[in-house]
Design an enzyme around this catalytic site. Structure first.
Site, PDB file in Angstrom:
ATOM      1  N   HIS A  81       0.840  -1.201   0.000  1.00  0.00           N
ATOM      2  CA  HIS A  81       0.000   0.000   0.000  1.00  0.00           C
ATOM      3  C   HIS A  81       0.876   1.253   0.000  1.00  0.00           C
ATOM      4  O   HIS A  81       0.660   2.172  -0.798  1.00  0.00           O
ATOM      5  CB  HIS A  81      -0.902  -0.041   1.236  1.00  0.00           C
ATOM      6  CG  HIS A  81      -1.732   1.178   1.465  1.00  0.00           C
ATOM      7  ND1 HIS A  81      -3.081   1.241   1.178  1.00  0.00           N
ATOM      8  CD2 HIS A  81      -1.414   2.404   1.977  1.00  0.00           C
ATOM      9  CE1 HIS A  81      -3.546   2.434   1.494  1.00  0.00           C
ATOM     10  NE2 HIS A  81      -2.551   3.160   1.987  1.00  0.00           N
ATOM     11  N   GLU A  82       1.863   1.295   0.901  1.00  0.00           N
ATOM     12  CA  GLU A  82       2.691   2.501   0.997  1.00  0.00           C
ATOM     13  C   GLU A  82       3.587   2.667  -0.223  1.00  0.00           C
ATOM     14  O   GLU A  82       3.789   3.790  -0.705  1.00  0.00           O
ATOM     15  CB  GLU A  82       3.522   2.463   2.285  1.00  0.00           C
ATOM     16  CG  GLU A  82       2.709   2.377   3.574  1.00  0.00           C
ATOM     17  CD  GLU A  82       1.632   3.447   3.689  1.00  0.00           C
ATOM     18  OE1 GLU A  82       1.776   4.520   3.085  1.00  0.00           O
ATOM     19  OE2 GLU A  82       0.638   3.195   4.395  1.00  0.00           O
TER      20      GLU A  82
ATOM     21  N   GLU B 147      -5.881   6.474  -1.757  1.00  0.00           N
ATOM     22  CA  GLU B 147      -5.875   5.334  -0.842  1.00  0.00           C
ATOM     23  C   GLU B 147      -6.434   4.084  -1.522  1.00  0.00           C
ATOM     24  O   GLU B 147      -5.962   2.971  -1.264  1.00  0.00           O
ATOM     25  CB  GLU B 147      -6.688   5.663   0.417  1.00  0.00           C
ATOM     26  CG  GLU B 147      -6.159   6.829   1.227  1.00  0.00           C
ATOM     27  CD  GLU B 147      -4.761   6.580   1.785  1.00  0.00           C
ATOM     28  OE1 GLU B 147      -4.397   5.400   1.966  1.00  0.00           O
ATOM     29  OE2 GLU B 147      -4.043   7.566   2.037  1.00  0.00           O
TER      30      GLU B 147
ATOM     31  N   ASP C 144      -4.618   0.603  -1.928  1.00  0.00           N
ATOM     32  CA  ASP C 144      -5.187  -0.650  -1.415  1.00  0.00           C
ATOM     33  C   ASP C 144      -5.167  -1.733  -2.492  1.00  0.00           C
ATOM     34  O   ASP C 144      -4.777  -2.879  -2.231  1.00  0.00           O
ATOM     35  CB  ASP C 144      -6.631  -0.434  -0.959  1.00  0.00           C
ATOM     36  CG  ASP C 144      -6.738   0.198   0.418  1.00  0.00           C
ATOM     37  OD1 ASP C 144      -5.730   0.221   1.144  1.00  0.00           O
ATOM     38  OD2 ASP C 144      -7.836   0.677   0.766  1.00  0.00           O
TER      39      ASP C 144
ATOM     40  N   ARG D  50     -12.347  -1.840   1.805  1.00  0.00           N
ATOM     41  CA  ARG D  50     -10.912  -2.059   1.618  1.00  0.00           C
ATOM     42  C   ARG D  50     -10.638  -3.549   1.440  1.00  0.00           C
ATOM     43  O   ARG D  50      -9.534  -3.929   1.037  1.00  0.00           O
ATOM     44  CB  ARG D  50     -10.140  -1.482   2.802  1.00  0.00           C
ATOM     45  CG  ARG D  50     -10.372   0.001   2.997  1.00  0.00           C
ATOM     46  CD  ARG D  50      -9.508   0.613   4.069  1.00  0.00           C
ATOM     47  NE  ARG D  50      -8.159   0.837   3.582  1.00  0.00           N
ATOM     48  CZ  ARG D  50      -7.238   1.567   4.215  1.00  0.00           C
ATOM     49  NH1 ARG D  50      -7.546   2.145   5.366  1.00  0.00           N
ATOM     50  NH2 ARG D  50      -6.034   1.724   3.718  1.00  0.00           N
TER      51      ARG D  50
ATOM     52  N   HIS E 278       1.614   4.164  -2.970  1.00  0.00           N
ATOM     53  CA  HIS E 278       1.338   5.591  -2.824  1.00  0.00           C
ATOM     54  C   HIS E 278       2.314   6.442  -3.639  1.00  0.00           C
ATOM     55  O   HIS E 278       1.977   7.557  -4.047  1.00  0.00           O
ATOM     56  CB  HIS E 278       1.420   6.003  -1.353  1.00  0.00           C
ATOM     57  CG  HIS E 278       0.101   5.978  -0.650  1.00  0.00           C
ATOM     58  ND1 HIS E 278      -1.053   6.482  -1.213  1.00  0.00           N
ATOM     59  CD2 HIS E 278      -0.248   5.512   0.578  1.00  0.00           C
ATOM     60  CE1 HIS E 278      -2.056   6.332  -0.365  1.00  0.00           C
ATOM     61  NE2 HIS E 278      -1.607   5.741   0.720  1.00  0.00           N
TER      62      HIS E 278
ATOM     63  N   HIS F 266      -9.600   7.595   3.375  1.00  0.00           N
ATOM     64  CA  HIS F 266      -9.646   6.139   3.322  1.00  0.00           C
ATOM     65  C   HIS F 266     -11.100   5.665   3.222  1.00  0.00           C
ATOM     66  O   HIS F 266     -11.989   6.215   3.859  1.00  0.00           O
ATOM     67  CB  HIS F 266      -9.021   5.527   4.582  1.00  0.00           C
ATOM     68  CG  HIS F 266      -7.620   5.955   4.840  1.00  0.00           C
ATOM     69  ND1 HIS F 266      -7.308   7.122   5.523  1.00  0.00           N
ATOM     70  CD2 HIS F 266      -6.433   5.382   4.512  1.00  0.00           C
ATOM     71  CE1 HIS F 266      -5.996   7.234   5.597  1.00  0.00           C
ATOM     72  NE2 HIS F 266      -5.446   6.202   4.989  1.00  0.00           N
TER      73      HIS F 266
END
Length: 830
Positions: free
Chosen positions: A659-660, A726, A730, A798, A663, A792
């Site tokens: 996920h990060e 986000e 995800d 999610r 980004h 989010h």
């Protein structure tokens, strides 16, 4: 950009008896106790039971109920969410050993046939052996951690639900039944459970006697906590600290009889609020890396924050109950302060109405978050002199206001000082609004924002007024215990100091080491997705590869932890923290943090600096530094489990890592290059292709209705624009975790299964683990808050949307096209 939001033994909160192994056992669920009892059986005994397990094996490859490790998942009552009951057990259609492949979409990895031999097994964990009815052998993990993980997953599941219809309900239905909202919480999730465990641990540290052996910042954190807990002193002092603060700015008009507008200067009040509290009333000013040249720092000037959600203020007719509660909160605090001064309160209600109208006008001149995702539009460098020209004709004195803000930092401001203005239109409109508003109303508004920020640091009457408002806007039914509030405050201000003791006492080096390896696995998986990507051209793809390779990782805690001198250097200049005056302590800490930030102006950026303490349950990507951070607080179950299946870890912390990383390539992060500079590095063709795929995600989430909100906001949907970054992260993060885990299997061999969950392959357990991370119970009011303000998506989506966008998921769980988890139309960005 953050993720949103354990040790095996919890820590006992202050004031409770017991501890150690006895308390840890008492906190186990009945299922965990049963499984842990079985874990005491020797390996030889487990082997002796293999024949029993195999002989009584159930249909579909599952273990027999006669096996001590065959735990039947609980049948939960139907929760008030989406359900789809089936007469046949959904497990019957799930193959024991499904084919391993990723979908053929050219944007993803194509056929990924495992390279391991059929009989190659991972030898990392102790196992016992079992067989299917057909005689096929498989291993089952026998570590205590595997047993506890299995218990948690089994108790979370609702196996009456078809996983192909609603995987979130399948994976989390039991969890929601067993985890009703605590009265003091508006949301209860795995993040909140870990927050509670972390808070318990910190309270143990904070209540230890002050020792001269501790570094000064650790001693200060204990002193701060002691003062915060001294409620008798807080009651005796009352609201006097706020009264004294307001007198410095001419007083709060609606609480005094003789207010004089000549004693009030809104620019001085705003500047002092920034200097002393880091506040952003009417205008926001901060120092951070220059987005176009991240090696140096810059001053940013932006629009204001607001006292409540912008979307509420700009459409007040939709939120009458919330607005009434907000006005009542303001009136209650003003009445408390006026009464303490012996003043009349009859006029307060009318003045509250004026303040609210002013804030509505203020909200209407701000730019909505949907329009604040383009760095180029919001990057407007100019000198202070040019900034003054921007608001020419008004009484705004930018040189004087900024000079006051930077006074404590010792930084002179003149007409040539460079600033970056993010919302030029707002500043022009602000000047016009202030010119048309009475000074009394502006003063009332600024003092109200002070009260909203600091009122809870005074007496119980002010905290009660705040809680009455929270009951309406978040749905909480009880106030948070004081010790929890004080532990949270200590962590917010002094978490970097508390983190040294937390890491030393509670954190495992194994978690840091394994997370570091996993980052490289997930990075490699993302690069594989880039490699087969067919919508990035040959000009852009190599640069994307370079950016992925350049991502800097921060894991668990800073490298300088353990060095008391380094910690004291970090908090250099922080004084006046002692155990008697909580309000003054809070002011000192706010001022220190504000000055520390402003003092960075004109200095080179520190790319090795941690921007969060280790004692938080979250994760971050910093686009200006192209860095990812995974604090110690999140490297716990269910995100990370030592001595358990890596399938669970890839589904948990692995997806978080992905996920990060993703980004860095979402609609905002993609604007920064490998050094963090916001400069164009995508070709026009690649950018157009990305925008088309991102729009698919926007539309997909935009079309998700929330019938739970119909009573408060009819026909509410998710905000696909605000949540797109986000949501992209995800979706991409889960794909990367699956691919990385397949690479792990290729290297190390097939992993064993979990006791009580033998019918599920490790890859299926990865998806169950991932869903388990997002299990959530939430109040209607808090869900509305999330939809209005949070980038989010709610936890349910999610899980459902990223999995339903994956052909691999549908294949793994045998989901027919058109089922809830296998829609015909899918969105793929990364």
């Amino acid at each position: 950009m953050e993720l949103g939001r354990s040790r095996d033994e919890l820590v006992t909160p202050p004031g409770t008896e017991g501890g150690g192994a006895r308390d840890a056992w008492r906190r186990r669920t009945p299922l965990e106790k049963v499984l842990l009892a079985f874990s005491g059986v020797s390996v030889l005994a487990c082997m002796a039971l293999v024949g029993v397990i195999a002989a009584g094996g159930g249909g579909g490859g599952g273990a027999s109920s006669s096996s001590p490790f065959s735990i039947s998942p609980p049948r939960a009552a139907a929760p008030q969410m989406e359900r789809n009951e089936h007469n046949e057990s959904p497990k019957a259609s799930i193959p024991l050993s499904p084919p391993v492949h990723l979908e053929g979409d050219p944007s993803e990895v194509k056929e990924a046939t495992p390279s391991l031999k059929k009989n190659k097994k991972s030898s990392r964990l102790p196992v016992y052996h079992a067989r299917t009815d057909e005689g096929a052998e498989f291993d089952v993990c026998s570590t205590q951690e595997c047993i506890l993980a299995a218990a948690a997953i089994v108790e979370a599941m609702d196996t009456t639900i078809d996983p192909c219809q609603n995987f979130y309900q399948f994976a989390c239905g039991g969890w929601m039944d067993k985890n009703p909202l605590p009265e003091e919480s508006s949301r209860w999730s795995q993040f909140d459970i870990l927050d509670r465990e972390l808070r318990n641990a910190l309270s143990k540290i904070l209540t230890e006697p002050v020792s001269q052996q501790d570094a000064k910042p650790v001693r200060q954190s204990k002193e701060f906590y002691a003062a915060c807990m001294n409620e008798d002193l807080l009651e005796s002092i009352g609201v006097t600290p706020l009264v004294n603060l307001f007198e410095e700015f001419g007083g709060w008009p609606m609480t005094v009889a003789d207010w004089n507008e000549n004693d009030f200067d809104w620019q001085f009040s705003v500047a002092e609020a920034r200097r002393r509290q880091g506040a952003d009333y009417l205008v926001s000013v901060w120092v951070f890396a220059d987005q176009k040249n991240t090696d140096v720092t810059a001053i940013y000037v932006d629009q204001t924050s607001l006292g409540m959600a912008r979307s509420v203020l700009t459409a007040p007719h939709n939120y009458e109950e919330r607005i009434a509660a907000y006005k009542a909160y303001m009136a209650a605090t003003a009445s408390i302060m006026a009464t303490s001064l012996g003043q009349d309160t009859s006029h307060i209600e009318a003045e509250v109405a004026d303040v609210f109208d002013f804030e509505v006008a203020l909200a209407n001149i701000t730019t909505p978050p949907e329009d604040r995702r383009d760095i180029e539009r919001m990057y407007n460098p100019m000198t202070v002199l040019e900034l003054s020209d921007l608001t020419a004709g008004s009484d705004l004195n930018w040189k004087q206001m900024l000079s006051t803000m930077f006074q404590s930092a010792g930084i002179p401001i003149d007409g040539s000082t460079r600033v970056i203005v993010q919302e030029t239109g707002y500043l022009k409109k602000l000047a016009d609004l202030l010119a048309a508003t009475s000074p009394r109303t502006v003063a009332n508004y600024i003092m109200w924002r002070h009260v909203k920020a600091l009122g809870d640091e005074t007496n119980r009457a002010m905290r009660d007024a705040s809680f009455q408002y929270a009951m309406v806007v978040s749905g909480v039914m009880a106030a948070q215990p004081r010790w929890e509030e004080c532990a949270d405050k200590a962590n917010n201000y002094l978490g970097m100091a508390l983190g040294t003791k937390y890491v030393e006492t509670y954190f495992s080096q194994q978690a840091k080491d394994e997370a570091s390896v996993m980052v490289e696995d997930i990075r490699s998986a993302f690069e594989d997705l880039l490699d087969v990507n067919d919508w990035m051209d040959s000009e852009t793809k190599p640069r994307a590869m370079e950016k992925a390779e350049a991502i800097n990782k921060f894991i668990a805690y800073p490298d300088w932890y353990g060095n008391a001198s380094a910690l004291e250097t970090f908090f250099s200049g922080l004084e006046n923290i002692e155990n008697r005056t909580h309000f003054i302590n809070t002011e000192s800490l706010r001022a220190w943090w504000s000055t520390d930030e402003l003092a960075a102006f004109g200095k080179p950026t520190r790319r090795d600096r941690w921007f969060s303490s280790p004692t938080i349950v979250n994760a971050f990507y910093m686009p200006e530094f192209n860095s990812i951070t995974f604090p110690a607080g999140i490297l716990q179950p269910p995100f990370y489990r030592a001595n358990s299946l890596q399938a669970l870890n890839y589904g948990g912390i692995g997806q978080v890592i992905g996920h990060e990383i993703t980004h860095g390539f979402d609609d905002e992060g993609r604007q920064n290059d490998k050094h963090g500079n916001a400069v164009p590095w995508w070709s026009n063709a690649t950018l157009d292709a990305f925008k088309g795929r991102a729009q698919c995600i926007v539309d997909q989430y935009d079309n998700i209705r929330l019938p739970e909100l119909d009573e408060v906001l009819p026909n509410a949907t998710l905000n696909g624009v605000n949540t797109q970054g986000e949501n992209i992260a995800d979706n991409g993060g889960l794909r990367e975790a699956v691919l990385a885990y397949q690479k792990y299997i290729d290297r190390n061999g097939e992993e064993p299964r979990l006791p009580g969950l033998e019918e599920y392959t490790p890859m299926q357990l990865l998806f169950l683990s991932n869903a388990n991370v997002w299990c959530t119970s939430i109040t209607t009011a808090s869900l509305l808050n999330q939809v209005l303000t949070d980038p989010h998506s709610p936890g349910k989506f999610r899980v459902i949307v990223p999995m339903s966008n994956m052909e691999h998921f549908s294949s793994l769980w045998n989901c027919p096209v058109g089922s809830g988890m296998n829609p015909a139309d899918k969105c793929v960005v990364w």
